[in-house]
Motif scaffolding. Structure first.
Motif, PDB file in Angstrom:
ATOM      1  N   ALA A  93       0.834  -1.209   0.000  1.00 28.43           N
ATOM      2  CA  ALA A  93       0.000   0.000   0.000  1.00 28.43           C
ATOM      3  C   ALA A  93       0.869   1.260   0.000  1.00 28.43           C
ATOM      4  CB  ALA A  93      -0.928  -0.005   1.211  1.00 28.43           C
ATOM      5  N   ARG A  94       1.981   1.232   0.724  1.00 28.64           N
ATOM      6  CA  ARG A  94       2.887   2.391   0.746  1.00 28.64           C
ATOM      7  C   ARG A  94       3.506   2.614  -0.634  1.00 28.64           C
ATOM      8  NH1 ARG A  94       5.061   0.057   6.088  1.00 28.64           N
ATOM      9  NH2 ARG A  94       3.864   1.169   7.689  1.00 28.64           N
ATOM     10  N   LEU A  95       3.852   1.522  -1.300  1.00 28.20           N
ATOM     11  CA  LEU A  95       4.406   1.649  -2.650  1.00 28.20           C
ATOM     12  C   LEU A  95       3.366   2.205  -3.612  1.00 28.20           C
ATOM     13  CD1 LEU A  95       6.465  -1.669  -2.978  1.00 28.20           C
ATOM     14  CD2 LEU A  95       7.363   0.665  -2.868  1.00 28.20           C
ATOM     15  N   GLU A  96       2.141   1.690  -3.518  1.00 23.78           N
ATOM     16  CA  GLU A  96       1.072   2.166  -4.389  1.00 23.78           C
ATOM     17  C   GLU A  96       0.794   3.646  -4.159  1.00 23.78           C
ATOM     18  OE1 GLU A  96      -1.245  -2.148  -4.771  1.00 23.78           O
ATOM     19  OE2 GLU A  96      -1.992  -0.604  -3.413  1.00 23.78           O
ATOM     20  N   ALA A  97       0.916   4.075  -2.894  1.00 25.30           N
ATOM     21  CA  ALA A  97       0.677   5.483  -2.577  1.00 25.30           C
ATOM     22  C   ALA A  97       1.722   6.390  -3.202  1.00 25.30           C
ATOM     23  CB  ALA A  97       0.652   5.680  -1.057  1.00 25.30           C
ATOM     24  N   ALA A  98       2.908   5.836  -3.478  1.00 25.57           N
ATOM     25  CA  ALA A  98       3.991   6.624  -4.062  1.00 25.57           C
ATOM     26  C   ALA A  98       4.112   6.408  -5.569  1.00 25.57           C
ATOM     27  CB  ALA A  98       5.316   6.267  -3.394  1.00 25.57           C
ATOM     28  N   ALA A  99       3.191   5.640  -6.153  1.00 25.21           N
ATOM     29  CA  ALA A  99       3.302   5.283  -7.567  1.00 25.21           C
ATOM     30  C   ALA A  99       2.668   6.340  -8.467  1.00 25.21           C
ATOM     31  CB  ALA A  99       2.649   3.933  -7.817  1.00 25.21           C
ATOM     32  N   VAL A 100       3.320   6.618  -9.570  1.00 27.47           N
ATOM     33  CA  VAL A 100       2.730   7.456 -10.615  1.00 27.47           C
ATOM     34  C   VAL A 100       2.257   6.586 -11.777  1.00 27.47           C
ATOM     35  CG1 VAL A 100       4.017   9.521 -10.013  1.00 27.47           C
ATOM     36  CG2 VAL A 100       5.013   7.876 -11.612  1.00 27.47           C
ATOM     37  N   GLU A 101       2.798   5.367 -11.856  1.00 29.32           N
ATOM     38  CA  GLU A 101       2.339   4.380 -12.827  1.00 29.32           C
ATOM     39  C   GLU A 101       2.272   3.023 -12.145  1.00 29.32           C
ATOM     40  OE1 GLU A 101       4.342   4.141 -16.589  1.00 29.32           O
ATOM     41  OE2 GLU A 101       4.823   6.288 -16.573  1.00 29.32           O
ATOM     42  N   GLY A 154      -2.901  12.001 -10.844  1.00 32.28           N
ATOM     43  CA  GLY A 154      -1.538  11.818 -11.319  1.00 32.28           C
ATOM     44  C   GLY A 154      -1.052  10.387 -11.349  1.00 32.28           C
ATOM     45  N   THR A 155      -1.932   9.408 -11.071  1.00 34.00           N
ATOM     46  CA  THR A 155      -1.541   8.001 -11.104  1.00 34.00           C
ATOM     47  C   THR A 155      -2.243   7.301 -12.254  1.00 34.00           C
ATOM     48  OG1 THR A 155      -1.236   7.936  -8.707  1.00 34.00           O
ATOM     49  CG2 THR A 155      -1.435   5.832  -9.829  1.00 34.00           C
ATOM     50  N   LEU A 216       7.665   4.885  -9.309  1.00 40.88           N
ATOM     51  CA  LEU A 216       7.429   5.750  -8.159  1.00 40.88           C
ATOM     52  C   LEU A 216       7.735   7.212  -8.455  1.00 40.88           C
ATOM     53  CD1 LEU A 216       8.949   3.415  -5.417  1.00 40.88           C
ATOM     54  CD2 LEU A 216       6.656   3.372  -6.431  1.00 40.88           C
ATOM     55  N   GLU A 217       7.277   8.067  -7.547  1.00 41.24           N
ATOM     56  CA  GLU A 217       7.437   9.521  -7.723  1.00 41.24           C
ATOM     57  C   GLU A 217       8.893   9.936  -7.846  1.00 41.24           C
ATOM     58  OE1 GLU A 217       3.558  11.227  -5.290  1.00 41.24           O
ATOM     59  OE2 GLU A 217       5.360  10.665  -4.183  1.00 41.24           O
ATOM     60  N   ASP A 218       9.787   9.206  -7.178  1.00 41.71           N
ATOM     61  CA  ASP A 218      11.208   9.580  -7.199  1.00 41.71           C
ATOM     62  C   ASP A 218      11.933   9.081  -8.447  1.00 41.71           C
ATOM     63  OD1 ASP A 218      11.435   6.872  -6.776  1.00 41.71           O
ATOM     64  OD2 ASP A 218      12.363   7.016  -4.796  1.00 41.71           O
ATOM     65  N   TYR A 232       7.220 -11.102  -2.970  1.00 42.29           N
ATOM     66  CA  TYR A 232       8.563 -10.587  -3.187  1.00 42.29           C
ATOM     67  C   TYR A 232       8.520  -9.184  -3.792  1.00 42.29           C
ATOM     68  CZ  TYR A 232       9.494 -15.612  -2.922  1.00 42.29           C
ATOM     69  OH  TYR A 232       9.529 -16.923  -2.537  1.00 42.29           O
ATOM     70  N   LEU A 233       9.327  -8.291  -3.237  1.00 48.89           N
ATOM     71  CA  LEU A 233       9.585  -7.005  -3.859  1.00 48.89           C
ATOM     72  C   LEU A 233      10.860  -7.140  -4.681  1.00 48.89           C
ATOM     73  CD1 LEU A 233       8.850  -4.468  -0.978  1.00 48.89           C
ATOM     74  CD2 LEU A 233       7.506  -4.854  -3.046  1.00 48.89           C
ATOM     75  N   ILE A 234      10.836  -6.621  -5.891  1.00 51.41           N
ATOM     76  CA  ILE A 234      11.971  -6.762  -6.800  1.00 51.41           C
ATOM     77  C   ILE A 234      12.526  -5.382  -7.122  1.00 51.41           C
ATOM     78  CG2 ILE A 234      12.692  -7.570  -9.080  1.00 51.41           C
ATOM     79  CD1 ILE A 234      10.297  -9.540  -8.912  1.00 51.41           C
ATOM     80  N   SER A 235      13.795  -5.173  -6.820  1.00 54.49           N
ATOM     81  CA  SER A 235      14.417  -3.875  -7.066  1.00 54.49           C
ATOM     82  C   SER A 235      15.690  -3.977  -7.894  1.00 54.49           C
ATOM     83  CB  SER A 235      14.731  -3.176  -5.734  1.00 54.49           C
ATOM     84  OG  SER A 235      15.564  -3.990  -4.923  1.00 54.49           O
ATOM     85  N   ASP A 236      16.158  -5.193  -8.154  1.00 53.72           N
ATOM     86  CA  ASP A 236      17.363  -5.368  -8.955  1.00 53.72           C
ATOM     87  C   ASP A 236      17.108  -4.863 -10.378  1.00 53.72           C
ATOM     88  OD1 ASP A 236      18.870  -7.389 -11.029  1.00 53.72           O
ATOM     89  OD2 ASP A 236      20.105  -6.925  -9.269  1.00 53.72           O
ATOM     90  N   PRO A 237      17.935  -3.939 -10.881  1.00 48.33           N
ATOM     91  CA  PRO A 237      17.694  -3.340 -12.204  1.00 48.33           C
ATOM     92  C   PRO A 237      17.568  -4.355 -13.335  1.00 48.33           C
ATOM     93  CG  PRO A 237      19.363  -2.097 -11.024  1.00 48.33           C
ATOM     94  CD  PRO A 237      19.096  -3.329 -10.214  1.00 48.33           C
TER      95      PRO A 237
END
Length: 271
Positions: A93-101, A154-155, A216-218, A232-237
Motif C-alpha cells: 500500500a505504501r508503494l502504491e501510494a507513491a506510484a505514478v504508474e 496523477g496516477t 514511483l514519484e522519485d 517478493y519485492l523486486i528492485s534489482d535493475p
C-alpha cells in the motif's frame, strides 16, 4: 491473534484494546452494556479489548462518545487503520501510494485493486487452511482500503486480465456478474486501462506468472510478485528490466482497452 497478523500490528491492537477496557471500566459499564451502546455484541467487544479484532472507525467514534473520552479514543483511528493491514499489504500500500504508474498482469483471479468486496471475501473464504472470520474481515478491509488509489490524481493504472478470470465464477455467478460490472465501470476512468488476454492466443509472454510493476514519484521502479506462501519485492535493475519487457509484450499481445471493455460486456451478458 491469527498467525498472519504480525507483531507490530498485534502490539497496536492490544494497546487500543487495553485503553478501551480502561475507559469502559472507568465508566462502570459491563461488556454487554457497552456493546449494546455501540452496536457490538459482548463477544465482539471482548475480542476488541483482547486485541484480537480490528475495531472499525465508526466503533471508535461511538465508543469515544459513549465513554466520554473527549476525542482520545477516536484519535486511535489512524493507528488502527494501519494496523488492520497485514505487513506485506502495508508495504504494498505504501508503494502504491507513491506510484505514478501501476501495471499488473493477473492470470488466475481478478487483481486485488479491481475486486468488489464480495469477490474479495469469497477469495479469502476459500483459502486453505481456513482463515478465522476476524482475519477474513481484516484482509477484506485491507484490500478495499488500497483501492483509494483510483481517486489519486496523477496516477495511471493499467491491467491485463486473462480471459479465464472473467469466466471463473468465484463466489458464484451473481458475484461474478457484479464483478464484471465493476470492471466495466473502472475501465471507463480516464486514468485506467484494462485489457483482456484471450485464451486463444498462441504466443504469450506471461507464462512466468503474474506481474506488478510500479514506477514511483522519485523515478525509481519496483516489481512485486506473489507465490503460494510468499511475496517478493523486486528492485534489482536487471530483473526489473525483464519484468518491464515482459509486461510490455503482454500488453501488446492482449486486446486493446476498447476491445477489452466490449469483450467484458459480452461475457457479462453471458454470465
Amino acid at each position: 491473534m491469527d498467525q498472519s497478523t504480525d507483531d507490530e500490528s498485534a502490539a497496536v491492537l492490544k494497546a487500543v484494546g487495553r485503553q478501551l477496557k480502561l475507559w469502559r471500566e472507568r465508566a462502570g459499564l459491563r461488556q454487554s452494556e457497552f456493546g449494546e451502546a455501540v452496536g457490538y455484541g459482548e463477544e465482539q467487544v471482548s475480542s476488541v479489548e483482547r486485541g484480537r479484532r480490528v475495531p472499525r472507525p465508526e466503533f471508535l467514534d461511538r465508543a469515544d462518545e459513549v465513554l466520554g473520552a473527549g476525542g482520545i479514543i477516536a484519535a486511535m483511528k489512524k493507528d488502527v487503520a494501519e494496523a488492520r493491514y497485514p505487513k506485506k499489504v502495508r508495504d504494498l500500500a505504501r508503494l502504491e501510494a507513491a506510484a505514478v504508474e501501476f501495471g499488473a498482469y493477473s492470470n488466475h483471479n481478478m487483481p486485488g485493486l479491481l475486486q468488489t468486496e464480495e469477490y474479495t471475501r469469497a477469495l479469502f473464504e476459500m483459502r486453505r487452511p481456513g482463515y478465522s472470520p476476524d482475519e477474513i474481515d481484516r484482509q477484506v478491509e485491507a484490500r478495499m482500503g488500497r483501492q483509494e488509489i483510483f481517486g489519486r490524481a496523477g496516477t495511471t493504472l493499467t491491467f491485463v486480465l486473462e480471459e479465464v478470470t472473467l469466466r471463473r465464477p468465484l463466489g458464484g455467478r451473481p458475484v461474478l456478474r457484479r464483478q464484471l460490472e465493476r470492471l466495466g465501470a473502472v475501465g471507463e476512468l480516464r486514468n485506467v486501462e484494462i485489457q483482456v488476454m484471450p485464451t486463444e492466443r498462441e504466443d504469450h509472454a506471461g507464462m512466468g506468472g503474474q506481474i506488478q510493476v510500479l514506477k514511483l514519484e522519485d523515478g525509481s521502479t519496483v516489481g512485486y510478485t506473489e507465490a503460494q506462501l510468499a511475496s517478493y519485492l523486486i528492485s534489482d535493475p536487471k530483473e526489473l528490466q525483464i519484468l518491464e519487457l515482459r509486461y510490455g509484450i503482454i500488453r501488446s499481445q492482449a486486446l486493446t482497452p476498447r476491445e477489452s471493455l466490449a469483450f467484458i460486456e459480452k461475457v457479462r451478458g453471458e454470465t
